[in-house]
Design an enzyme around this catalytic site. Structure first.
Site, PDB file in Angstrom:
ATOM      1  N   SER A  32       0.865  -1.178   0.000  1.00  0.00           N
ATOM      2  CA  SER A  32       0.000   0.000   0.000  1.00  0.00           C
ATOM      3  C   SER A  32       0.904   1.230   0.000  1.00  0.00           C
ATOM      4  O   SER A  32       1.070   1.905   0.993  1.00  0.00           O
ATOM      5  CB  SER A  32      -0.918  -0.006   1.227  1.00  0.00           C
ATOM      6  OG  SER A  32      -0.182   0.011   2.424  1.00  0.00           O
ATOM      7  N   HIS A  83      -3.284  -6.106   2.519  1.00  0.00           N
ATOM      8  CA  HIS A  83      -2.393  -7.104   3.138  1.00  0.00           C
ATOM      9  C   HIS A  83      -3.096  -8.439   3.367  1.00  0.00           C
ATOM     10  O   HIS A  83      -2.465  -9.453   3.627  1.00  0.00           O
ATOM     11  CB  HIS A  83      -1.826  -6.583   4.456  1.00  0.00           C
ATOM     12  CG  HIS A  83      -0.852  -5.462   4.263  1.00  0.00           C
ATOM     13  ND1 HIS A  83      -0.309  -4.755   5.297  1.00  0.00           N
ATOM     14  CD2 HIS A  83      -0.318  -4.920   3.131  1.00  0.00           C
ATOM     15  CE1 HIS A  83       0.517  -3.822   4.829  1.00  0.00           C
ATOM     16  NE2 HIS A  83       0.517  -3.898   3.519  1.00  0.00           N
ATOM     17  N   GLU A 105      -4.376  -2.581   9.301  1.00  0.00           N
ATOM     18  CA  GLU A 105      -3.575  -3.083  10.426  1.00  0.00           C
ATOM     19  C   GLU A 105      -4.226  -2.794  11.773  1.00  0.00           C
ATOM     20  O   GLU A 105      -4.603  -1.663  12.051  1.00  0.00           O
ATOM     21  CB  GLU A 105      -2.182  -2.434  10.408  1.00  0.00           C
ATOM     22  CG  GLU A 105      -1.457  -2.725   9.111  1.00  0.00           C
ATOM     23  CD  GLU A 105      -0.166  -1.931   8.942  1.00  0.00           C
ATOM     24  OE1 GLU A 105       0.364  -1.435   9.950  1.00  0.00           O
ATOM     25  OE2 GLU A 105       0.295  -1.823   7.791  1.00  0.00           O
ATOM     26  N   GLU A 131       1.630  -9.535   6.972  1.00  0.00           N
ATOM     27  CA  GLU A 131       2.487  -9.165   8.102  1.00  0.00           C
ATOM     28  C   GLU A 131       2.328 -10.111   9.286  1.00  0.00           C
ATOM     29  O   GLU A 131       2.733  -9.800  10.409  1.00  0.00           O
ATOM     30  CB  GLU A 131       2.218  -7.709   8.507  1.00  0.00           C
ATOM     31  CG  GLU A 131       2.585  -6.750   7.366  1.00  0.00           C
ATOM     32  CD  GLU A 131       2.520  -5.276   7.733  1.00  0.00           C
ATOM     33  OE1 GLU A 131       2.043  -4.955   8.842  1.00  0.00           O
ATOM     34  OE2 GLU A 131       2.943  -4.452   6.912  1.00  0.00           O
ATOM     35  N   ASP A 187      -3.843   1.189  11.657  1.00  0.00           N
ATOM     36  CA  ASP A 187      -3.490   1.811  10.383  1.00  0.00           C
ATOM     37  C   ASP A 187      -4.527   1.381   9.349  1.00  0.00           C
ATOM     38  O   ASP A 187      -4.412   0.311   8.759  1.00  0.00           O
ATOM     39  CB  ASP A 187      -2.086   1.383   9.921  1.00  0.00           C
ATOM     40  CG  ASP A 187      -1.732   1.976   8.558  1.00  0.00           C
ATOM     41  OD1 ASP A 187      -2.495   2.841   8.067  1.00  0.00           O
ATOM     42  OD2 ASP A 187      -0.693   1.578   7.981  1.00  0.00           O
ATOM     43  N   GLU A 206      -2.842   5.741  12.370  1.00  0.00           N
ATOM     44  CA  GLU A 206      -1.995   6.059  11.219  1.00  0.00           C
ATOM     45  C   GLU A 206      -2.854   6.094   9.957  1.00  0.00           C
ATOM     46  O   GLU A 206      -3.737   5.249   9.785  1.00  0.00           O
ATOM     47  CB  GLU A 206      -0.920   4.969  11.107  1.00  0.00           C
ATOM     48  CG  GLU A 206      -0.015   5.113   9.889  1.00  0.00           C
ATOM     49  CD  GLU A 206       0.892   3.902   9.714  1.00  0.00           C
ATOM     50  OE1 GLU A 206       1.224   3.239  10.722  1.00  0.00           O
ATOM     51  OE2 GLU A 206       1.246   3.589   8.561  1.00  0.00           O
ATOM     52  N   ASP A 262       1.571   8.440   6.945  1.00  0.00           N
ATOM     53  CA  ASP A 262       2.454   7.516   6.218  1.00  0.00           C
ATOM     54  C   ASP A 262       2.438   7.864   4.722  1.00  0.00           C
ATOM     55  O   ASP A 262       3.321   8.572   4.229  1.00  0.00           O
ATOM     56  CB  ASP A 262       1.976   6.073   6.483  1.00  0.00           C
ATOM     57  CG  ASP A 262       2.663   5.025   5.621  1.00  0.00           C
ATOM     58  OD1 ASP A 262       3.663   5.346   4.967  1.00  0.00           O
ATOM     59  OD2 ASP A 262       2.189   3.863   5.595  1.00  0.00           O
ATOM     60  N   LYS A 293       9.883   5.238   7.069  1.00  0.00           N
ATOM     61  CA  LYS A 293      10.222   4.041   6.301  1.00  0.00           C
ATOM     62  C   LYS A 293      11.420   4.367   5.420  1.00  0.00           C
ATOM     63  O   LYS A 293      11.333   5.255   4.549  1.00  0.00           O
ATOM     64  CB  LYS A 293       9.062   3.637   5.402  1.00  0.00           C
ATOM     65  CG  LYS A 293       7.857   3.011   6.106  1.00  0.00           C
ATOM     66  CD  LYS A 293       6.687   2.911   5.134  1.00  0.00           C
ATOM     67  CE  LYS A 293       5.552   2.046   5.660  1.00  0.00           C
ATOM     68  NZ  LYS A 293       4.324   2.202   4.851  1.00  0.00           N
ATOM     69  N   HIS A 308       8.542  -1.146   9.352  1.00  0.00           N
ATOM     70  CA  HIS A 308       8.938  -2.124   8.331  1.00  0.00           C
ATOM     71  C   HIS A 308       8.055  -1.919   7.090  1.00  0.00           C
ATOM     72  O   HIS A 308       7.238  -1.004   7.050  1.00  0.00           O
ATOM     73  CB  HIS A 308       8.727  -3.533   8.898  1.00  0.00           C
ATOM     74  CG  HIS A 308       7.273  -3.845   9.141  1.00  0.00           C
ATOM     75  ND1 HIS A 308       6.753  -5.106   9.179  1.00  0.00           N
ATOM     76  CD2 HIS A 308       6.203  -3.009   9.348  1.00  0.00           C
ATOM     77  CE1 HIS A 308       5.460  -5.054   9.409  1.00  0.00           C
ATOM     78  NE2 HIS A 308       5.103  -3.795   9.513  1.00  0.00           N
ATOM     79  N   LYS A 328       6.759  -0.213  14.454  1.00  0.00           N
ATOM     80  CA  LYS A 328       5.863  -1.323  14.112  1.00  0.00           C
ATOM     81  C   LYS A 328       6.618  -2.226  13.160  1.00  0.00           C
ATOM     82  O   LYS A 328       7.276  -1.764  12.224  1.00  0.00           O
ATOM     83  CB  LYS A 328       4.556  -0.814  13.497  1.00  0.00           C
ATOM     84  CG  LYS A 328       4.666  -0.113  12.146  1.00  0.00           C
ATOM     85  CD  LYS A 328       3.264   0.088  11.532  1.00  0.00           C
ATOM     86  CE  LYS A 328       3.345   0.539  10.087  1.00  0.00           C
ATOM     87  NZ  LYS A 328       2.017   0.684   9.463  1.00  0.00           N
TER      88      LYS A 328
HETATM   89  P1  PGA Z   1       3.129  -1.353   3.047  1.00  0.00           P
HETATM   90  O1  PGA Z   1       2.226  -1.236   4.347  1.00  0.00           O
HETATM   91  O2  PGA Z   1       4.482  -1.760   3.456  1.00  0.00           O
HETATM   92  O3  PGA Z   1       2.390  -2.360   2.227  1.00  0.00           O
HETATM   93  O4  PGA Z   1       3.097   0.018   2.416  1.00  0.00           O
HETATM   94  C1  PGA Z   1       2.668  -0.659   5.528  1.00  0.00           C
HETATM   95  C2  PGA Z   1       1.880   0.560   5.889  1.00  0.00           C
HETATM   96  O5  PGA Z   1       0.932   0.966   5.187  1.00  0.00           O
HETATM   97  O6  PGA Z   1       2.197   1.144   6.918  1.00  0.00           O
HETATM   98 ZN    ZN Z   2       0.668   2.805   6.768  1.00  0.00          ZN
END
Ligand code: PGA
Ligand code: ZN
Length: 427
Positions: free
Chosen positions: A40, A153, A163, A204, A241, A284, A311, A336, A364, A387
């Site tokens: 995402s 996911h 999440e 995840e 999230d 998030e 994010d 990230k 991650h 996270k």
């Molecule tokens: P992604 O998801 O690594 O698939 O982008 C993580 C997130 O959205 O925080």
């Molecule tokens: Zn995110």
């Protein structure tokens, strides 16, 4: 001195190819780093260089990125001092020359950036967290464990929200937090089985059963926390999230699982209700990356009460974060490495946030490797929380395991961020 850079194609946790890089120094010390990959993703993330050759890995091969390491980056970096991280990262940025690292590939650049940092730490005789963070790096972060997966996911099998994390902020040590996380994870597994729900997991490592609302996973998790003998809210909080960019279309939020569509103001109301009904410590990407006004409304409504992490909207990009700070649209930023593509810029993004009183939440990606660089980096940057998935699956637990090693190495000097981990501390 950097003597050799070698890159190769390996598989990530989703079975897709990614790049790992080895940095060999003149004295023979060799360090390795691997690059993760998101599903995402934010539109303004630095670009992964993928081959696009449908005959290999459905076009996802990274041979071109590897070629860039060997033919473009290595000739310039060989002979450089590996301790000069900022200079090395700046050289790669200049070699690339694009806004989003699309020429050399952010995956190629990041692999080198991280391998160089690790090699320099080895050469300095310091553990990575101390090399990056100095002697003051002694605080262990609250692990946010993603124990129920939805959205992309879980391939839209479960909730719309991506999440559902547990935050064991009431523990006394990181090790105890990990222990609680594992116990809750297993309590949840039993609970799902008892209810006749699937215990299959998402990308995840969290469970991804079919549910008919985005509150259902929260209810299940709260029950699992209690079953594990812990107090929801007091010992363990919830973090969410939704990754809402994924279900934001034509100015509206489409909640498939609940069969309804909300406009931004209604979405803000939804979250306002959610945080009064449940012990939520952090939210998030409640709003979508292309909904700046929605973000602003959300921050005005609940930013004084809980941590609101951006994010997709910020993509770990200092220029975008600066704009977000100016417009007061959130109070924390997700960090990230591969969204921006070098260690130096990632550190700059973190500092920018912290210097303005914002939180920085290290993360991650959904496509991971066993590289645990972010565990060390989180302690080094003292961000207080991170996270990195469920307390299950090798590529997820390796980060938690590394944090336990760091805590052990620090001994009596170690502390645990606990309820002060957040920009809005838990009372
Ligand atoms: P992604 O998801 O690594 O698939 O982008 C993580 C997130 O959205 O925080
Ligand atoms: Zn995110």
């Amino acid at each position: 001195t950097i003597n050799q850079l070698h890159a190769r194609e390996i598989l990530d946790s989703r079975g897709n190819p990614t790049i790992e890089v080895e940095c060999r120094l003149a004295d023979g010390l060799t360090a390795r780093a691997a690059v993760p990959s998101g599903a995402s993703t934010g539109q303004r993330e630095a670009a992964e260089l993928r081959d696009g050759d449908p005959a290999r890995f459905g076009g996802k091969g990274v041979k071109n990125a590897i070629k860039q390491v060997h033919e473009t980056i290595a000739p310039v970096l060989i002979g450089q001092d590996a301790r000069h991280q900022a200079a090395i990262d700046a050289m790669m940025i200049e070699l690339d020359g694009t806004e989003n690292k699309s020429k050399l590939g952010a995956n190629a650049i990041l692999g080198v950036s991280l391998a160089v940092a690790r090699a320099a730490a080895m050469a300095s005789g310091l553990p990575l967290f101390q090399y990056l963070g100095g002697p003051g790096a002694t605080r262990l972060p609250v692990p946010h464990m993603n124990i129920m997966n939805g959205g992309v996911h879980a391939h839209w099998q479960g909730a719309d929200f991506q999440e559902f994390m547990i935050a064991p902020y009431g523990a006394n040590t990181l090790r105890e937090a990990v222990e609680w996380g594992s116990e809750i994870y297993h309590a949840l597994q039993s609970l799902l089985q008892k209810k006749g729900l699937s215990v299959g997991v998402g990308d995840e490592g969290g469970f991804a059963p079919h549910v008919s609302s985005n509150k259902a996973p929260i209810e299940l998790i709260l029950e699992a926390i209690s079953t594990a003998g812990l107090r929801p809210g007091a010992d363990v909080g919830i973090a969410i999230d939704p990754a809402s960019s994924e279900f934001f279309k034509d100015g509206q939020y489409h909640l498939r699982a609940e069969n309804r569509t909300l406009d931004p103001a209604q979405m803000v109301e939804y979250y306002t209700r959610l945080i009064t009904d449940y012990p939520i410590a952090l939210l998030e990407d409640g709003m979508a990356e292309n909904d700046w006004s929605g973000w602003k409304q959300l921050n005005q409504a609940i930013g004084g009460q809980i941590e609101l992490v951006g994010d997709d909207i910020f993509c770990t990009n200092p220029a975008i974060i600066a704009k977000g700070i100016e417009e007061d649209i959130a109070n924390a930023v997700l960090i990230k490495l591969n969204q921006i593509g070098t260690l130096t810029e990632t550190i700059a993004a973190t500092r920018l946030a912290r210097d303005h009183g914002w939180g920085a939440f290290v993360s991650h990606r959904s496509g991971e490797t066993i590289d645990s660089f972010i565990a060390d980096m989180t302690v080094a940057l003292d961000t207080g929380h991170l996270k990195t998935g469920a307390p299950a699956r090798g590529e997820r637990v390796e980060k938690y395991n590394q944090l336990m090693r760091i805590e052990e190495a620090l001994g009596a000097a170690a502390s645990y961020a606990g309820k002060n981990a957040y920009v809005r501390p838990i009372r």
